[in-house]
Design a protein around this motif. Structure first.
Motif, PDB file in Angstrom:
ATOM      1  N   LEU A  97       0.824  -1.208   0.000  1.00 40.71           N
ATOM      2  CA  LEU A  97       0.000   0.000   0.000  1.00 40.71           C
ATOM      3  C   LEU A  97       0.857   1.256   0.000  1.00 40.71           C
ATOM      4  O   LEU A  97       0.576   2.219  -0.729  1.00 40.71           O
ATOM      5  N   MET A  98       1.910   1.253   0.796  1.00 42.59           N
ATOM      6  CA  MET A  98       2.771   2.423   0.874  1.00 42.59           C
ATOM      7  C   MET A  98       3.513   2.658  -0.444  1.00 42.59           C
ATOM      8  O   MET A  98       3.656   3.800  -0.892  1.00 42.59           O
ATOM      9  N   CYS A  99       3.967   1.574  -1.081  1.00 40.41           N
ATOM     10  CA  CYS A  99       4.603   1.716  -2.404  1.00 40.41           C
ATOM     11  C   CYS A  99       3.614   2.286  -3.413  1.00 40.41           C
ATOM     12  O   CYS A  99       3.957   3.150  -4.228  1.00 40.41           O
ATOM     13  N   GLY A 100       2.359   1.808  -3.345  1.00 45.12           N
ATOM     14  CA  GLY A 100       1.336   2.312  -4.253  1.00 45.12           C
ATOM     15  C   GLY A 100       1.093   3.797  -4.080  1.00 45.12           C
ATOM     16  O   GLY A 100       0.993   4.544  -5.060  1.00 45.12           O
ATOM     17  N   THR A 101       1.032   4.253  -2.823  1.00 49.51           N
ATOM     18  CA  THR A 101       0.787   5.680  -2.585  1.00 49.51           C
ATOM     19  C   THR A 101       1.949   6.537  -3.089  1.00 49.51           C
ATOM     20  O   THR A 101       1.732   7.612  -3.652  1.00 49.51           O
ATOM     21  N   VAL A 102       3.178   6.058  -2.899  1.00 50.84           N
ATOM     22  CA  VAL A 102       4.342   6.811  -3.372  1.00 50.84           C
ATOM     23  C   VAL A 102       4.338   6.918  -4.891  1.00 50.84           C
ATOM     24  O   VAL A 102       4.590   8.001  -5.463  1.00 50.84           O
ATOM     25  N   ILE A 103       4.040   5.818  -5.572  1.00 49.14           N
ATOM     26  CA  ILE A 103       4.040   5.816  -7.043  1.00 49.14           C
ATOM     27  C   ILE A 103       2.939   6.728  -7.577  1.00 49.14           C
ATOM     28  O   ILE A 103       3.146   7.497  -8.525  1.00 49.14           O
ATOM     29  N   ILE A 104       1.752   6.664  -6.965  1.00 43.61           N
ATOM     30  CA  ILE A 104       0.651   7.540  -7.396  1.00 43.61           C
ATOM     31  C   ILE A 104       1.042   8.999  -7.213  1.00 43.61           C
ATOM     32  O   ILE A 104       0.842   9.837  -8.115  1.00 43.61           O
ATOM     33  N   ALA A 105       1.601   9.328  -6.052  1.00 48.15           N
ATOM     34  CA  ALA A 105       2.003  10.713  -5.781  1.00 48.15           C
ATOM     35  C   ALA A 105       3.037  11.194  -6.794  1.00 48.15           C
ATOM     36  O   ALA A 105       2.933  12.304  -7.333  1.00 48.15           O
ATOM     37  N   LEU A 106       4.026  10.348  -7.085  1.00 51.37           N
ATOM     38  CA  LEU A 106       5.093  10.725  -8.006  1.00 51.37           C
ATOM     39  C   LEU A 106       4.572  10.967  -9.420  1.00 51.37           C
ATOM     40  O   LEU A 106       4.830  12.026 -10.025  1.00 51.37           O
ATOM     41  N   PHE A 107       3.803  10.022  -9.944  1.00 48.96           N
ATOM     42  CA  PHE A 107       3.381  10.119 -11.341  1.00 48.96           C
ATOM     43  C   PHE A 107       2.257  11.130 -11.545  1.00 48.96           C
ATOM     44  O   PHE A 107       2.161  11.724 -12.624  1.00 48.96           O
ATOM     45  N   SER A 108       1.429  11.339 -10.538  1.00 46.36           N
ATOM     46  CA  SER A 108       0.418  12.396 -10.680  1.00 46.36           C
ATOM     47  C   SER A 108       1.092  13.767 -10.697  1.00 46.36           C
ATOM     48  O   SER A 108       0.699  14.664 -11.452  1.00 46.36           O
ATOM     49  N   ALA A 109       2.144  13.936  -9.881  1.00 48.69           N
ATOM     50  CA  ALA A 109       2.891  15.198  -9.889  1.00 48.69           C
ATOM     51  C   ALA A 109       3.589  15.410 -11.227  1.00 48.69           C
ATOM     52  O   ALA A 109       3.559  16.513 -11.793  1.00 48.69           O
ATOM     53  N   LEU A 110       4.193  14.355 -11.768  1.00 49.59           N
ATOM     54  CA  LEU A 110       4.857  14.463 -13.076  1.00 49.59           C
ATOM     55  C   LEU A 110       3.847  14.794 -14.176  1.00 49.59           C
ATOM     56  O   LEU A 110       4.149  15.572 -15.090  1.00 49.59           O
TER      57      LEU A 110
END
Length: 413
Positions: A97-110
């Motif tokens: 879950l934590m990996c998923g949240t980090v990836i979502i945050a990163l790619f939505s920002a990009l």
């Protein structure tokens, strides 16, 4: 003993024995942390609805190119769904879950910092991978950690989906009023909060069933030998042609600005959330899961046909889309409940196999809707989607003999 009665260790979390008398709201902090994070994760589905036209105008993109924001997102989710169970069994539900949240945050920002439609489409694909890690694991985590049994846990999960999908367009419309980049950056910020919520409140419990080698990457394919799981997966894939035609293409035919679209899809999402929590369980008790599901498919097809016939009368798509939220909310809970009881496999495996099948339809539908409108006219995408939804109902109905056991499992509790 049924799946609902077992004390099982799944995906790194331990199932709590069901207590029917427990209140739906009487849940551990870990459940509410995952619930909150799920709301934010599911904002990604409806977030871009109000800003599709803005993105197309600002980046000089066609309608079909803009719908690729859904296609790349869902396509990656379909493929990634196959490996989420194996990943989670190795690193645990919390870290998945934590990996998923980090990836979502990163790619939505990009995505929010991009200057071309193709860059955003690519970043949305990465966002989809993060969501795939999050979505399947969140369902299993809520079921495993919650009090009150599968039924209440699934209602909580579907409520999070409904709230996320409803708040997403509102946030998208509000932030989109400043810039189409705002919604992307807003989700990135909220996912950082979700990361710390999961980190702080969700426990880490070692898996006892797969501690040595983890779940095999082939398990979801083995699970598909169960006809019931495949029937629900294919039915959901066909249903998603309607679901994502509404999400990805309906904004183009309503004649509303970014704020108007935000309010329409907010209302749609509220209907979705309320029905998934309150009316879907009553429909299950009254008609049975499978029959209620077929009724929802039929009603949804009727609404899609109404949009397809009267596309140019703006109030018709607006009203039909809002009403479709009620149908979708009921159906989402019905299908999720059925899938969790469909086959004698771990919930994480069932979730992976089901998500793979259903997101295939979700990936094709948005781009197909845009191309059909460009090739023919705006009526055709909705009429085509209605046909797919009718086929979904037929597949589920004609296989009733193979899937009727989900009602007995659901009532054995």
């Amino acid at each position: 003993m049924s799946t609902r009665e077992n004390l099982a260790v799944i995906n790194g979390t331990q199932t709590i024995p069901s207590q029917e008398k427990d209140s739906l709201l009487n849940q551990p902090k870990a459940v509410w942390a995952v619930f909150f994070a799920s709301i934010i994760a599911f904002m990604g589905l409806g977030l871009v609805d109000p800003i599709l036209s803005l993105i197309a105008e600002d980046l000089h993109a066609s309608q079909s190119q803009v719908t690729l924001l859904f296609t790349s997102y869902n396509g990656v989710m379909a493929i990634a769904a196959i490996i989420t169970g194996a990943i989670s069994s190795r690193i645990g539900a919390k870290w998945t879950l934590m990996c998923g949240t980090v990836i979502i945050a990163l790619f939505s920002a990009l995505g929010g910092l991009s200057n071309s439609i193709w860059a955003i489409v690519g970043w949305r694909a990465g966002w989809g991978f993060g969501n795939a890690l999050f979505v399947a694991t969140a369902l299993v985590a809520i079921i495993s950690l919650s009090k009150g049994g599968n039924a209440k846990a699934i209602i909580l999960y579907e409520a999070a989906i409904g709230l996320g999908i409803s708040v997403g367009p509102l946030l998208g419309g509000w932030l989109g009023g400043f810039s189409w980049r705002g919604p992307f950056l807003g989700v990135a910020f909220l996912m950082v909060i979700a990361f710390f919520a999961v980190l702080a409140f969700m426990p880490t419990i070692k898996s006892q069933t797969t501690a040595k080698q983890g779940t095999s990457f082939a398990e979801p394919f083995y699970a598909m030998k169960h006809r019931s799981l495949v029937v629900f997966g294919i039915g959901a894939a066909l249903y998603n042609f309607g679901f994502f035609t509404v999400l990805a293409y309906a904004p183009f035919v309503m004649g509303l600005d970014v704020h108007g679209l935000g309010y329409v899809f907010l209302t749609w999402g509220i209907f979705l959330a309320l029905t998934s929590v309150f009316t879907a369980p009553k429909l299950q008790q009254w008609m049975g899961t499978v029959k209620a599901m077929c009724l929802m498919f039929t009603l949804f097809a009727v609404l899609l046909l109404a949009i397809g016939i009267w596309t140019n009368i703006h109030w018709v798509p607006i009203v039909a889309v809002i009403l479709s939220g009620a149908v979708m909310g009921n159906n989402n809970t019905l299908v999720t409940t059925a899938v969790m009881n469909a086959a004698p496999v771990e919930r994480s495996t069932a979730s992976s196999a089901y998500n793979f099948l259903r997101f295939l339809g979700a990936a094709v539908a948005p781009y197909m809707a845009g191309k059909l409108a460009e090739r023919f006219n705006p009526h055709v995408p909705f009429i085509t989607a209605a046909v797919f939804v009718i086929f979904a109902g037929l597949i589920v109905g004609l296989n009733y003999h193979h899937i009727k056991h989900v009602d007995h499992v659901g009532s054995s509790h």
